[in-house]
Design an enzyme around this catalytic site. Sequence first.
Site, PDB file in Angstrom:
ATOM      1  N   GLU A  90      -7.950  11.753 -11.185  1.00 37.26           N
ATOM      2  CA  GLU A  90      -7.474  10.369 -11.288  1.00 37.26           C
ATOM      3  C   GLU A  90      -7.345   9.717  -9.900  1.00 37.26           C
ATOM      4  OE1 GLU A  90      -7.048   8.278 -13.709  1.00 37.26           O
ATOM      5  OE2 GLU A  90      -7.298   9.617 -15.433  1.00 37.26           O
ATOM      6  N   GLU A  94      -9.354   6.343  -9.034  1.00 37.30           N
ATOM      7  CA  GLU A  94      -8.630   5.084  -8.817  1.00 37.30           C
ATOM      8  C   GLU A  94      -8.468   4.698  -7.351  1.00 37.30           C
ATOM      9  OE1 GLU A  94      -4.959   5.052 -11.033  1.00 37.30           O
ATOM     10  OE2 GLU A  94      -6.031   5.067 -12.939  1.00 37.30           O
ATOM     11  N   GLU A 140      -7.107  -2.903  -7.302  1.00 42.34           N
ATOM     12  CA  GLU A 140      -6.662  -2.926  -5.910  1.00 42.34           C
ATOM     13  C   GLU A 140      -5.901  -1.635  -5.651  1.00 42.34           C
ATOM     14  OE1 GLU A 140      -4.641  -6.244  -3.668  1.00 42.34           O
ATOM     15  OE2 GLU A 140      -5.006  -7.295  -5.557  1.00 42.34           O
TER      16      GLU A 140
END
Length: 171
Positions: A90, A94, A140
């Site tokens: 993850e 991300e 972001e």
Amino acid sequence: MVSIERDAKFCPYCGHSLGSVVVEGKQRSYCESCKRVIYDNPVPVVAGVIIKDNGVLLVKRGIEPRKDYWSLPSGFIDTMEDAETAMIREMKEETNLDIKKARYITSIAQRGMRYNSVLIIGFHITEYKGELEPGDDAVEAKFFKMDNLPEFAFSKHYELVKIVLKKEKLL
Ligand SMILES: [Zn+2]
């Protein structure tokens, strides 16, 4: 607002309407048709905490639930995946960071929006490599100073950050 059905109303095995029964002092869903107690277990989620220069790394969510709010990099564990592997995956998806060293901190139960209960398995990441770049569900990714944190998508993520700071004596 999307309507959310947290509690199952039908048996996942036969589709019959669920009733309820008390098992060991707790109210549980029960299927009259298959005579089966339907247990509601938490869904495990991993979250990674990176602290740098009195700041914490957060990602802006690009998807619901809580789209546009900030959270720790986090996500569901895949079938047959262990928690640490899921956290490393993850983080890469991300934030583009490669996690080199992390340790389990604690787990916190949170009422889910989609699930009745979510178990957040938190890691403190102490070594990582790579250029910070948002990806996947994150639009972001950046560090926020502790005295200037945005509203968190999930309150327990904030709790996890505080636990890391306290345990690691970073405050
Ligand atoms: Zn059934």
